[in-house]
Write an enzyme that holds these catalytic residues in place. Structure first.
Site, PDB file in Angstrom:
ATOM      1  N   HIS A  53      61.061 -95.413  42.007  1.00 22.10           N
ATOM      2  CA  HIS A  53      61.070 -93.943  41.937  1.00 22.10           C
ATOM      3  C   HIS A  53      62.385 -93.364  42.478  1.00 22.10           C
ATOM      4  O   HIS A  53      62.388 -92.682  43.503  1.00 22.10           O
ATOM      5  CB  HIS A  53      59.851 -93.383  42.702  1.00 22.10           C
ATOM      6  CG  HIS A  53      59.508 -91.973  42.284  1.00 22.10           C
ATOM      7  ND1 HIS A  53      58.237 -91.468  42.306  1.00 22.10           N
ATOM      8  CD2 HIS A  53      60.284 -90.947  41.847  1.00 22.10           C
ATOM      9  CE1 HIS A  53      58.233 -90.205  41.902  1.00 22.10           C
ATOM     10  NE2 HIS A  53      59.478 -89.866  41.631  1.00 22.10           N
ATOM     11  N   GLU A  94      51.662 -95.260  43.296  1.00 21.39           N
ATOM     12  CA  GLU A  94      52.759 -95.430  44.253  1.00 21.39           C
ATOM     13  C   GLU A  94      52.271 -95.191  45.680  1.00 21.39           C
ATOM     14  O   GLU A  94      51.437 -94.315  45.879  1.00 21.39           O
ATOM     15  CB  GLU A  94      53.884 -94.438  43.926  1.00 21.39           C
ATOM     16  CG  GLU A  94      54.530 -94.731  42.587  1.00 21.39           C
ATOM     17  CD  GLU A  94      55.643 -93.740  42.234  1.00 21.39           C
ATOM     18  OE1 GLU A  94      56.106 -93.010  43.135  1.00 21.39           O
ATOM     19  OE2 GLU A  94      56.027 -93.708  41.073  1.00 21.39           O
ATOM     20  N   ARG A 110      56.285 -89.651  35.492  1.00 21.53           N
ATOM     21  CA  ARG A 110      55.222 -89.975  36.451  1.00 21.53           C
ATOM     22  C   ARG A 110      54.446 -91.168  35.912  1.00 21.53           C
ATOM     23  O   ARG A 110      54.167 -91.227  34.699  1.00 21.53           O
ATOM     24  CB  ARG A 110      54.253 -88.796  36.628  1.00 21.53           C
ATOM     25  CG  ARG A 110      54.754 -87.695  37.525  1.00 21.53           C
ATOM     26  CD  ARG A 110      54.842 -88.147  39.000  1.00 21.53           C
ATOM     27  NE  ARG A 110      55.269 -87.074  39.881  1.00 21.53           N
ATOM     28  CZ  ARG A 110      56.541 -86.813  40.223  1.00 21.53           C
ATOM     29  NH1 ARG A 110      57.525 -87.566  39.757  1.00 21.53           N
ATOM     30  NH2 ARG A 110      56.821 -85.817  41.037  1.00 21.53           N
TER      31      ARG A 110
HETATM   32  C1  DGY Z   1      60.446 -84.996  41.532  1.00 21.01           C
HETATM   33  O1  DGY Z   1      61.273 -84.154  41.853  1.00 21.01           O
HETATM   34  O2  DGY Z   1      59.390 -84.718  40.979  1.00 21.01           O
HETATM   35  C2  DGY Z   1      60.756 -86.415  41.870  1.00 21.01           C
HETATM   36  O3  DGY Z   1      59.987 -87.277  41.107  1.00 21.01           O
HETATM   37  C3  DGY Z   1      60.508 -86.647  43.333  1.00 21.01           C
HETATM   38  O4  DGY Z   1      59.377 -85.962  43.711  1.00 21.01           O
END
Ligand code: DGY
Length: 326
Positions: A288, A270, A241
């Site tokens: 992402h 994001e 993240r």
């Molecule tokens: C997750 O599964 O957390 C991916 O980053 C997409 O949300």
């Protein structure tokens, strides 16, 4: 809890196979044009639906949950930092996620960022596309060999471990910082070194990879001070993240060439990406896409369906993030 024709609202377009099955099983409202829900739409959905199928693009905070009627949030994705779990718990809303099925793909993405960055793939491709290539040169596009280097993994859960297996196959030695040491068998299989001190680990590593969830404790865990501990030739990888790194400090660090580069699949705000990243040569960036394979996205849908169906059948959903009252 068994409900009469409960309404399931899905906030984003999901793979066809997933939506088709949802239509067979549930009274479902889909998002055919895949627009990201506005605040108002999200609040209305949480007030109207019995079950909300959310994604990382939905900020489900106190405002959204305060008057919500939903009984369940079945998140399509493993990370749940976009959901106010405290308020959800207080309101006894069941929250589920999709662990396990995107582990390999996300670890592949971290490895791809590591390879792309160390071997300057982005820079090379940009040079070619600009027709700026003058041919092979003994000193052209020199990168860093991964074999023999030290990788420090921050967060040794499923994805961290899957990355470690891949990296080990490249001849990289595995180091990690985690709340606690992992199971002895896996630790030994990886020939890993556990560092209880994150700072001490960072100082020694050639590559750092962020693989922890984003929580209050891990927010900006890679702070300005810790970025300053990295070696000048070291690389930073993030497929977890954006918020686990202080992004402003990272940009300053990269601009100052105080580290060799960063490979980023995720960003702090994001879908906004700080434009500084577009001009820095020493970064590889991706939008992402860690779990973006047909296989993972179908399996994530399957998990959502199983969680919703199990809950509607009156049982305990298997992938509950909050389990206290059940
Ligand atoms: C997750 O599964 O957390 C991916 O980053 C997409 O949300």
């Amino acid at each position: 809890m068994v409900m009469n024709k409960p309404l399931v609202i899905v906030t984003r377009k999901l793979p066809e196979i997933v939506e088709a099955r949802m239509k067979e099983l549930f009274n479902v409202r889909l998002n055919d044009d895949d627009h990201a829900f506005s605040r108002t739409e999200l609040i209305n959905a949480a007030n109207e639906a019995d079950i909300l199928v959310s994604t990382v693009t939905d900020k489900i905070d106190q405002e959204v949950l305060s008057n919500a009627q939903i009984k369940m949030i079945a998140n399509y994705g493993v990370g749940v930092d976009h959901i106010d779990l405290k308020t959800a718990r207080n309101k006894m809303i069941v929250v589920t996620n999709t662990p396990g099925v995107l582990t390999d793909d996300t670890a592949d993405m971290a490895m791809a960022l590591m390879l792309g960055l160390s071997r300057r793939m982005g820079e090379g491709e940009r040079q070619l596309r600009k027709s700026g290539w003058k041919g092979w040169a003994p000193t052209g596009m020199l990168g860093m060999r991964l074999g023999g280097k030290k990788l420090g993994i921050i967060g040794m859960g499923r994805i961290g471990q899957a990355l470690a297996r891949r990296a080990k196959a490249f001849g990289i030695s595995i180091h990690y910082h985690n709340r606690k040491q992992i199971e002895e068998e896996i630790h030994n299989e990886l020939g890993a070194t556990y560092w209880s001190s994150l700072d001490q680990m960072i100082i020694q590593m050639d590559i750092i990879s962020m693989n922890c969830p984003h929580t209050e404790e891990t927010h900006h865990i890679m702070s300005k001070r810790r970025l300053g501990l990295m070696q000048k030739h070291a690389l930073l990888i993030n497929a977890a993240r954006g918020d686990v790194i202080d992004e402003t400090a990272l940009i300053e660090t990269l601009e100052a060439k105080a580290i060799a580069g960063a490979g980023l699949d995720v960003f702090e705000n994001e879908p906004h990406v700080n434009p500084a990243f577009f001009t820095l040569e020493n970064v590889v960036i991706a939008p992402h896409m860690g779990s973006a394979t047909n296989e993972a996205r179908a399996a994530m849908g399957e998990k959502v369906i199983i969680n919703v169906k199990t809950y509607l059948d009156g049982h305990s959903a298997p992938d509950r993030v909050i389990a206290e009252w059940i």
